[in-house]
Design a protein around this motif. Sequence first.
Motif, mmCIF file in Angstrom:
data_model
loop_
_atom_site.group_PDB
_atom_site.id
_atom_site.type_symbol
_atom_site.label_atom_id
_atom_site.label_comp_id
_atom_site.label_asym_id
_atom_site.label_seq_id
_atom_site.Cartn_x
_atom_site.Cartn_y
_atom_site.Cartn_z
ATOM 1 N N GLN A 296 0.829 -1.209 0.000
ATOM 2 C CA GLN A 296 0.000 0.000 0.000
ATOM 3 C C GLN A 296 0.862 1.257 0.000
ATOM 4 O O GLN A 296 0.588 2.229 -0.715
ATOM 5 C CB GLN A 296 -0.944 0.003 1.219
ATOM 6 C CG GLN A 296 -2.022 -1.066 1.201
ATOM 7 C CD GLN A 296 -1.483 -2.458 1.546
ATOM 8 O OE1 GLN A 296 -0.397 -2.591 2.121
ATOM 9 N NE2 GLN A 296 -2.250 -3.492 1.188
ATOM 10 N N GLN A 297 1.937 1.248 0.815
ATOM 11 C CA GLN A 297 2.855 2.383 0.847
ATOM 12 C C GLN A 297 3.551 2.555 -0.494
ATOM 13 O O GLN A 297 3.746 3.679 -0.968
ATOM 14 C CB GLN A 297 3.891 2.188 1.960
ATOM 15 C CG GLN A 297 3.341 2.322 3.359
ATOM 16 C CD GLN A 297 4.375 1.953 4.406
ATOM 17 O OE1 GLN A 297 5.046 0.912 4.314
ATOM 18 N NE2 GLN A 297 4.519 2.809 5.408
ATOM 19 N N ALA A 298 3.932 1.425 -1.092
ATOM 20 C CA ALA A 298 4.611 1.477 -2.385
ATOM 21 C C ALA A 298 3.704 2.099 -3.440
ATOM 22 O O ALA A 298 4.125 2.977 -4.197
ATOM 23 C CB ALA A 298 5.031 0.069 -2.810
ATOM 24 N N GLU A 299 2.449 1.663 -3.483
ATOM 25 C CA GLU A 299 1.503 2.201 -4.463
ATOM 26 C C GLU A 299 1.258 3.686 -4.223
ATOM 27 O O GLU A 299 1.110 4.467 -5.168
ATOM 28 C CB GLU A 299 0.178 1.429 -4.400
ATOM 29 C CG GLU A 299 0.272 -0.020 -4.851
ATOM 30 C CD GLU A 299 0.610 -0.178 -6.332
ATOM 31 O OE1 GLU A 299 0.480 0.810 -7.080
ATOM 32 O OE2 GLU A 299 0.998 -1.290 -6.733
ATOM 33 N N GLU A 300 1.221 4.080 -2.961
ATOM 34 C CA GLU A 300 0.994 5.492 -2.636
ATOM 35 C C GLU A 300 2.134 6.356 -3.158
ATOM 36 O O GLU A 300 1.913 7.433 -3.716
ATOM 37 C CB GLU A 300 0.844 5.652 -1.120
ATOM 38 C CG GLU A 300 0.525 7.070 -0.684
ATOM 39 C CD GLU A 300 0.365 7.194 0.823
ATOM 40 O OE1 GLU A 300 0.552 8.302 1.330
ATOM 41 O OE2 GLU A 300 0.061 6.172 1.483
ATOM 42 N N VAL A 301 3.362 5.896 -2.980
ATOM 43 C CA VAL A 301 4.524 6.658 -3.458
ATOM 44 C C VAL A 301 4.552 6.676 -4.986
ATOM 45 O O VAL A 301 4.765 7.721 -5.604
ATOM 46 C CB VAL A 301 5.832 6.062 -2.893
ATOM 47 C CG1 VAL A 301 7.041 6.661 -3.610
ATOM 48 C CG2 VAL A 301 5.923 6.325 -1.397
ATOM 49 N N LEU A 302 4.306 5.528 -5.616
ATOM 50 C CA LEU A 302 4.353 5.463 -7.074
ATOM 51 C C LEU A 302 3.276 6.335 -7.718
ATOM 52 O O LEU A 302 3.482 6.878 -8.802
ATOM 53 C CB LEU A 302 4.207 4.010 -7.539
ATOM 54 C CG LEU A 302 5.353 3.064 -7.184
ATOM 55 C CD1 LEU A 302 5.074 1.657 -7.703
ATOM 56 C CD2 LEU A 302 6.683 3.567 -7.741
ATOM 57 N N SER A 303 2.141 6.466 -7.048
ATOM 58 C CA SER A 303 1.065 7.285 -7.602
ATOM 59 C C SER A 303 1.483 8.748 -7.745
ATOM 60 O O SER A 303 0.932 9.486 -8.559
ATOM 61 C CB SER A 303 -0.190 7.181 -6.725
ATOM 62 O OG SER A 303 0.016 7.805 -5.467
ATOM 63 N N LYS A 304 2.462 9.177 -6.946
ATOM 64 C CA LYS A 304 2.951 10.563 -7.018
ATOM 65 C C LYS A 304 3.785 10.805 -8.270
ATOM 66 O O LYS A 304 4.078 11.945 -8.609
ATOM 67 C CB LYS A 304 3.778 10.893 -5.781
ATOM 68 C CG LYS A 304 3.001 10.814 -4.479
ATOM 69 C CD LYS A 304 3.912 11.065 -3.281
ATOM 70 C CE LYS A 304 3.132 10.937 -1.967
ATOM 71 N NZ LYS A 304 4.029 11.120 -0.789
ATOM 72 N N PHE A 305 4.190 9.723 -8.938
ATOM 73 C CA PHE A 305 5.048 9.855 -10.117
ATOM 74 C C PHE A 305 4.315 9.497 -11.409
ATOM 75 O O PHE A 305 4.944 9.249 -12.431
ATOM 76 C CB PHE A 305 6.292 8.978 -9.956
ATOM 77 C CG PHE A 305 7.207 9.445 -8.864
ATOM 78 C CD1 PHE A 305 8.158 10.414 -9.108
ATOM 79 C CD2 PHE A 305 7.084 8.940 -7.579
ATOM 80 C CE1 PHE A 305 9.002 10.854 -8.096
ATOM 81 C CE2 PHE A 305 7.913 9.382 -6.556
ATOM 82 C CZ PHE A 305 8.872 10.346 -6.815
ATOM 83 N N THR A 306 2.999 9.462 -11.366
ATOM 84 C CA THR A 306 2.232 9.244 -12.588
ATOM 85 C C THR A 306 1.647 10.571 -13.055
ATOM 86 O O THR A 306 1.475 11.497 -12.272
ATOM 87 C CB THR A 306 1.096 8.232 -12.355
ATOM 88 O OG1 THR A 306 0.274 8.688 -11.270
ATOM 89 C CG2 THR A 306 1.654 6.868 -12.009
#
Length: 203
Positions: free
Chosen positions: A7-17
């Motif tokens: 969940q944390q990983a997806e949250e961080v990656l969403s900032k780079f889309t």
Amino acid sequence: VPEISPQQAEEVLSKFTGEIRQQPPMFSAVKVGGKKLYQLARQGREVERPWRQVTIHRLELLRQEREIWNLLVCCSSGTYIRTLADDIGEALGCGAYLRKLQRTRSGCFDLSQALPLEGIENQWQENLYPMEELLPELTRIDLDELEAVGVRHGNGFSRSGTAQDNFFRLFHQKKLLAIGQSGPANQVRPVIVLRSAQPEDGR
């Protein structure tokens, strides 16, 4: 490297889309002050680099291990994947670098269409894609005989409904003649005329 939940990983990656800003790495071909950055980097120099806007269309976490992530990135041209990895690591607070990079697609071509060099060195002509299959993302315009003659000589033509500064593939009798660009007053002018577009008799 701390424990990072999916969940944390997806949250961080969403900032780079979407649209993001990137600063090219020192080991890149971008020029600053007339010199390529990698030339300055080899001299041990680091200079201020210009920021650029790029688009990350898709950023998917395929596999997550404690210290190694496998990501699928669909991005605009000009994107630096090394910089993306570095920025993600900074956002995670632990740092990151690119261990391996494999380009799986470029435009309309993907890795499944690739051939090994040893498989084409003696029959490369048989494996070339026809020019007519290139740049399918550009709108196609079919020319009449008079327009085709003009395009072969670098002349433009009028075509209604063409928004300014759009690019087009210009065809005549199923053959790609040129790449055209629209201008004011519905004018389309060829910017690249293919040598193969010329009639065999040279007219």
